[in-house]
Motif scaffolding. Structure first.
Motif, short mmCIF file in Angstrom:
data_model
loop_
_atom_site.label_atom_id
_atom_site.label_comp_id
_atom_site.label_asym_id
_atom_site.label_seq_id
_atom_site.Cartn_x
_atom_site.Cartn_y
_atom_site.Cartn_z
N SER A 1 42.76 39.33 43.87
CA SER A 1 43.73 39.31 42.77
C SER A 1 44.03 38.10 42.33
O SER A 1 44.68 37.84 41.37
CB SER A 1 44.98 40.42 43.39
OG SER A 1 46.09 40.33 42.37
N TRP B 1 41.85 36.28 40.34
CA TRP B 1 41.99 36.72 38.83
C TRP B 1 43.33 36.40 38.21
O TRP B 1 43.25 35.94 36.91
CB TRP B 1 41.81 38.31 39.21
CG TRP B 1 42.17 38.81 37.50
CD1 TRP B 1 41.48 39.05 36.53
CD2 TRP B 1 43.44 39.42 37.42
NE1 TRP B 1 42.30 39.41 35.48
CE2 TRP B 1 43.37 39.79 35.81
CE3 TRP B 1 44.81 39.44 37.81
CZ2 TRP B 1 44.49 40.40 35.19
CZ3 TRP B 1 45.75 39.86 37.45
CH2 TRP B 1 45.67 40.58 35.87
N ALA C 1 41.60 33.75 35.47
CA ALA C 1 41.12 34.39 34.61
C ALA C 1 41.78 35.29 33.82
O ALA C 1 41.56 36.04 32.75
CB ALA C 1 39.99 35.38 35.16
N ASP C 2 43.35 35.44 34.01
CA ASP C 2 44.21 36.09 33.17
C ASP C 2 44.31 35.73 31.87
O ASP C 2 44.45 34.50 31.85
CB ASP C 2 45.48 36.36 33.90
CG ASP C 2 46.67 37.20 33.38
OD1 ASP C 2 46.62 37.23 32.22
OD2 ASP C 2 47.14 38.10 34.22
#
Length: 211
Positions: free
Chosen positions: A38, A41, A45-46
């Motif tokens: 999490s 990400w 990559a958010d």
């Protein structure tokens, strides 16, 4: 008290590192693998993070901004933990409520009163002028985060959903209008979602984030 006996019990020490059946709310394997993925990400990559990075003037600015953000992020452990520890010591009847009934009576949430720790410190310890300054800081931080989220959502919907539907025939004006309408819909859905957040696990914000 029951809480003191719980804290003093040797069997409760290092509970996070024990078998998953010991702490069903925070299993060790789930925390290590789930939270790691999490975090990767969110920070790598958010869309909100990527969009801010791509808005930098140059590659060196983007790299420097990421490094600065990582340094600031490393201090958040103390920013998150210390106010809660201070509030727990100063206001044990509220922050350290030992039962669901006591928590509900103290702050209106059966899952715990940790969410009110920092606001409690601000309201009871800071003078009036500084309280107003803290409110302004909160509002500025919320607006800064919200505008990035709304902008990212609008971009994703416009470019990844609407433009393929229109097969590249949408004009710039049309994309602008669709982006604004999409952002408004997202804001409306967010407001409608708030009662659900309040209903999950007694309204604890931190627990909802982990879901």
């Amino acid at each position: 008290s029951a809480e003191r006996r719980l804290l003093d019990s040797p069997s409760r020490l290092l509970g996070l590192c024990k078998a998953h059946t010991y702490r069903t709310d925070i299993p060790m394997a789930g925390f290590v693998f789930g939270q790691s993925l999490s975090s990767i990400w969110h920070w790598c990559a958010d869309q909100m993070m990527v969009q801010r990075t791509m808005a930098a003037r140059s590659l060196s600015h983007a790299q420097g901004g990421c490094l600065l953000a990582s340094v600031v992020k490393s201090t958040l452990l103390y920013v998150f933990v210390m106010p809660g520890m201070i509030a727990r010591v100063l206001y044990p009847d509220i922050i350290a409520c030992a039962s669901e009934e006591a928590c509900e009576k103290a702050c209106g949430e059966r899952s715990g009163c940790s969410d009110v720790a920092f606001p409690l410190l601000v309201m009871r310890l800071l003078p009036e002028g500084v309280r107003g300054l803290m409110v302004a800081v909160f509002l500025a931080a919320i607006m800064s985060s919200m505008d990035s989220i709304i902008s990212s959502t609008s971009t994703l919907f416009t470019l990844d959903v609407w433009q393929p539907i229109r097969r590249g025939k949408a004009s710039t004006k049309e994309l602008l209008i669709v982006g604004k309408v999409g952002a408004g819909i997202v804001v409306a859905l967010s407001v409608l979602w708030m009662p659900l957040i309040q209903a999950i696990n007694g309204g604890g914000g931190f627990y909802y984030i982990q879901i």
